[in-house]
Scaffold this motif. Structure first.
Motif, PDB file in Angstrom:
ATOM      1  N   UNK A 104       4.028  -5.169  -4.179  1.00 49.16           N
ATOM      2  CA  UNK A 104       4.077  -5.378  -2.722  1.00 49.16           C
ATOM      3  C   UNK A 104       5.278  -4.641  -2.108  1.00 49.16           C
ATOM      4  N   UNK A 105       6.256  -4.285  -2.949  1.00 56.43           N
ATOM      5  CA  UNK A 105       7.318  -3.386  -2.484  1.00 56.43           C
ATOM      6  C   UNK A 105       6.692  -2.120  -1.900  1.00 56.43           C
ATOM      7  N   UNK A 106       5.598  -1.670  -2.526  1.00 55.55           N
ATOM      8  CA  UNK A 106       4.882  -0.492  -2.024  1.00 55.55           C
ATOM      9  C   UNK A 106       4.231  -0.736  -0.666  1.00 55.55           C
ATOM     10  N   UNK A 107       3.794  -1.965  -0.420  1.00 54.47           N
ATOM     11  CA  UNK A 107       3.204  -2.294   0.899  1.00 54.47           C
ATOM     12  C   UNK A 107       4.195  -2.013   2.016  1.00 54.47           C
ATOM     13  N   UNK A 108       5.378  -2.611   1.863  1.00 54.48           N
ATOM     14  CA  UNK A 108       6.313  -2.551   2.987  1.00 54.48           C
ATOM     15  C   UNK A 108       6.894  -1.141   3.113  1.00 54.48           C
ATOM     16  N   UNK A 109       7.140  -0.484   1.963  1.00 55.48           N
ATOM     17  CA  UNK A 109       7.635   0.902   2.051  1.00 55.48           C
ATOM     18  C   UNK A 109       6.587   1.774   2.739  1.00 55.48           C
ATOM     19  N   UNK A 110       5.324   1.587   2.362  1.00 54.37           N
ATOM     20  CA  UNK A 110       4.244   2.406   2.934  1.00 54.37           C
ATOM     21  C   UNK A 110       3.992   2.080   4.402  1.00 54.37           C
ATOM     22  N   UNK A 133      11.413  -3.765   6.644  1.00 54.38           N
ATOM     23  CA  UNK A 133      11.561  -2.824   5.519  1.00 54.38           C
ATOM     24  C   UNK A 133      13.044  -2.630   5.191  1.00 54.38           C
ATOM     25  N   UNK A 134      13.842  -2.411   6.236  1.00 56.02           N
ATOM     26  CA  UNK A 134      15.278  -2.186   5.996  1.00 56.02           C
ATOM     27  C   UNK A 134      15.920  -3.418   5.354  1.00 56.02           C
ATOM     28  N   UNK A 135      15.491  -4.581   5.819  1.00 55.90           N
ATOM     29  CA  UNK A 135      16.010  -5.826   5.230  1.00 55.90           C
ATOM     30  C   UNK A 135      15.615  -5.914   3.742  1.00 55.90           C
ATOM     31  N   UNK A 136      14.352  -5.612   3.437  1.00 56.79           N
ATOM     32  CA  UNK A 136      13.860  -5.730   2.052  1.00 56.79           C
ATOM     33  C   UNK A 136      14.646  -4.838   1.114  1.00 56.79           C
ATOM     34  N   UNK A 137      14.855  -3.581   1.513  1.00 65.31           N
ATOM     35  CA  UNK A 137      15.535  -2.704   0.554  1.00 65.31           C
ATOM     36  C   UNK A 137      17.022  -3.025   0.478  1.00 65.31           C
ATOM     37  N   UNK A 198       3.916 -12.091   1.689  1.00 68.66           N
ATOM     38  CA  UNK A 198       3.227 -11.336   2.749  1.00 68.66           C
ATOM     39  C   UNK A 198       1.845 -11.969   2.933  1.00 68.66           C
ATOM     40  N   UNK A 199       1.568 -12.415   4.138  1.00 75.41           N
ATOM     41  CA  UNK A 199       0.267 -13.026   4.453  1.00 75.41           C
ATOM     42  C   UNK A 199      -0.535 -12.007   5.265  1.00 75.41           C
ATOM     43  N   UNK A 200      -1.807 -11.798   4.921  1.00 71.05           N
ATOM     44  CA  UNK A 200      -2.581 -10.810   5.673  1.00 71.05           C
ATOM     45  C   UNK A 200      -4.064 -10.888   5.350  1.00 71.05           C
ATOM     46  N   UNK A 201      -4.781  -9.807   5.674  1.00 70.19           N
ATOM     47  CA  UNK A 201      -6.244  -9.770   5.484  1.00 70.19           C
ATOM     48  C   UNK A 201      -6.674  -8.395   5.015  1.00 70.19           C
ATOM     49  N   UNK A 202      -6.892  -8.270   3.721  1.00 68.80           N
ATOM     50  CA  UNK A 202      -7.357  -6.983   3.207  1.00 68.80           C
ATOM     51  C   UNK A 202      -8.882  -6.902   3.291  1.00 68.80           C
ATOM     52  N   UNK A 288      -2.013   2.548  -0.733  1.00 71.64           N
ATOM     53  CA  UNK A 288      -1.955   3.591  -1.766  1.00 71.64           C
ATOM     54  C   UNK A 288      -0.687   3.462  -2.604  1.00 71.64           C
ATOM     55  N   UNK A 289       0.447   3.268  -1.949  1.00 76.86           N
ATOM     56  CA  UNK A 289       1.684   3.149  -2.739  1.00 76.86           C
ATOM     57  C   UNK A 289       1.610   1.940  -3.669  1.00 76.86           C
ATOM     58  N   UNK A 290       1.088   0.831  -3.163  1.00 77.73           N
ATOM     59  CA  UNK A 290       1.073  -0.364  -4.015  1.00 77.73           C
ATOM     60  C   UNK A 290       0.057  -0.209  -5.148  1.00 77.73           C
TER      61      UNK A 290
END
Ligand SMILES: Cc1cc2nc3c(=O)[nH]c(=O)nc-3n(C[C@H](O)[C@H](O)[C@H](O)COP(=O)(O)OP(=O)(O)OC[C@H]3O[C@@H](n4cnc5c(N)ncnc54)[C@H](O)[C@@H]3O)c2cc1C
Length: 507
Positions: A104-110, A133-137, A198-202, A288-290
């Protein structure tokens, strides 16, 4: 700043509510169903400080070091670095932990590579994504995710069934401070060990379910939030020797239950916008990143399966039987295909308009489809090669604790090439990957982590370069004109009279 393993473990002691059946888990770092998995994650955090891994697992920017999975790629070298980082993380856990922090790191970076997408709907949330994103990294955040709406609430066009009111997670109130969410969401792997969910709808929601189209982030200890875990396999490991994988790498899966959980606006990324709540994953490099990570992680698991298959056949003395060698060749070919598909995503990477690059998303979905369709078959093949050996081992390690049984075991279970204990260890490990509860969960995981097969095929169809393919076929069809029937006579005279075709035009 990069966290160390101990900092990470300390962060998990935050009062989060986790239920296993009727039991409340007080602390995942000490509970017998969770503590070793927590330590396996901590190991990933510590690895970043080791000389061998430092420059793979982290990068430097503005005098600060960050985890590589937060790197927003601007070059092929950056993509390669991300891939290598996922490979190291996957191999530290033998491909057993699908939702390690790099997923999920890839989610927020992407998502933060194209934050303007979050301004394109009914709300302007781009700044929320960038700031988060800035907070996460900066804070080295471990994210998990629950992005699967319950079956009854999904789009009828895709699911061919009417939507129903089920206790699906949705917004029940909003005010100046933010939104309030209630309901349940499937199936947050590693949430018990994460810093944020992360809560969402894929999957697409049905019309009328707008309030469920919220994308937001909540900490696992948010008031009103509880995580409902499936059975933990770590707890039921007989010993480290008997169930090495279950004992160390049970990443857990939890239903997320929210009862009036408050989410501040700055943690809300989509709201009341069914279309956008799904599109954010595909209109940015988030998915894609994730999921590139998912392919890399799968290859690490295949490597283990392939190695086990080879050792098992050697141990059983069948490795040079031609049919067995052929089976190993088959598995070796599948492993090579998977590795090739991972590296092809880098080779044919995409350049985005804003200076970023992304892995080739069509190849990424193809690699995942390959993985989801082949995992059962690979395991079946390794089981076939194992024969009954996996079940001919003693019940558990206690056989070695009794001098009498140990002596007999060591004598009777040995082969000319392998000691009894070597065989015991090998077959116990194989069974933990092929036949235990833990193994069964992995069969289900590999098939469903990106959604059911028809959804994965849908992703492939969406990303396939149909225009290029249509043009390719149309150009060929355009060359073909109605004309005379060829004289198919076979005599020497007819052959001599036949005219060669005109040279093909060079494109
Ligand atoms: C171990 C595990 C871990 C997971 N981890 C996560 C996670 O971390 N985060 C997360 O958000 N989700 C996670 N998931 C959930 C996963 O995303 C869902 O399981 C997945 O999307 C499938 O949804 P479902 O289980 O509701 O199955 P369904 O969508 O109900 O599908 C069940 C079966 O019905 C078939 N089917 C249903 N409708 C159709 C149709 N219209 N056409 C053809 N076939 C159809 C499917 O092909 C499938 O075979 C995880 C799942 C598993 C098993």
């Amino acid at each position: 700043m990069l966290k160390r393993g101990d900092d990470y473990l300390e962060g998990l002691r935050d009062g989060r509510i986790i239920y296993v059946g009727g039991e409340r888990v007080d602390d995942v770092t000490t509970h017998p169903g969770f503590r070793n998995a927590a330590r396996s994650y901590a190991r990933i955090y510590d690895a970043r400080f080791e000389e061998a891994y430092r420059d793979i697992l982290s990068y430097e920017e503005g005098g600060e070091r960050y985890a590589t999975y937060f790197l927003q790629p601007r070059s092929r070298a950056d993509l390669e670095k991300r891939t290598k980082s996922s490979e190291v993380i996957a191999e530290l856990t033998y491909g057993m932990m699908g939702r390690s922090p790099d997923f999920v790191g890839g989610y927020i970076a992407g998502a933060a590579m194209q934050p303007e997408v979050f301004n394109s709907g009914k709300h302007k949330f781009a700044a929320h994504v960038t700031n988060f994103y800035n907070y996460c990294r900066r804070s080295d955040v471990f994210l998990s995710h629950a992005v699967t709406p319950p079956q009854g609430t999904r789009d009828k066009k895709m699911y061919q069934r009417d939507a129903a009111r089920v206790p699906a997670l949705g917004v029940v109130a909003e005010d100046d401070a933010g939104v309030t969410i209630s309901g349940t969401k499937m199936l947050a792997t590693s949430a018990a060990f994460s810093d944020e969910i992360w809560i969402g709808n894929i999957l697409p929601l049905a019309e009328g379910h707008e309030n469920e189209s919220v994308t937001c982030v909540i900490p696992p200890n948010a008031p009103g939030l509880s995580l409902w875990s499936r059975k933990t396999y770590e707890r039921y490991a007989v010993s480290e020797f008997d169930n090495y994988l279950s004992y160390h790498f049970d990443e857990s899966d939890c239903i997320v239950v929210c009862d009036n959980v408050k989410v501040p606006w700055e943690r809300v990324f989509t709201h009341n916008d069914i279309e956008l709540s799904r599109q954010i994953y595909f209109r940015t490099p988030a998915h894609t990143l994730s999921n590139h990570q998912a392919g890399v992680r799968f290859a690490a698991k295949m490597k283990l399966l392939l190695g086990l298959a080879r050792l098992i056949t050697k141990s059983s003395g069948i490795a040079s039987v031609p049919a067995v060698a052929d089976d190993l060749g088959h598995l070796a070919a599948l492993y090579g295909m998977m590795k090739g598909m991972i590296h092809g995503q880098i080779q044919d990477h995409e350049t985005l308009p804003n200076g970023f690059v992304n892995y080739n998303r069509h190849y990424m979905y193809s690699a995942i489809y390959f993985a989801t369709q082949n995992y059962d078959l690979i395991c079946a093949k390794v089981r076939e090669l194992s024969g009954g050996s996996v079940l001919q081992m003693p019940a558990d390690i206690s056989v070695l604790h009794n001098a009498e049984t140990r002596e007999l075991f060591e004598e009777l279970w040995q082969t000319p090439t392998h000691s009894a204990i070597e065989r015991f260890k090998l077959f116990k490990l194989a069974w933990d990957l092929l036949g235990t509860d833990f193994a069964g969960r992995h069969l289900q995981y590999e098939r469903f982590y990106m959604g059911p097969a028809f959804v994965v095929r849908g992703h492939n169809s969406r990303e396939c370069p149909w225009v290029e393919i249509d043009e390719y076929v149309t150009e060929l069809l355009d060359r073909i004109e109605p004309g005379d029937l060829l004289d198919r006579g076979v005599g020497p005279k007819k052959a001599a009279e036949a005219q060669p075709a005109a040279p093909l035009p060079i494109k």
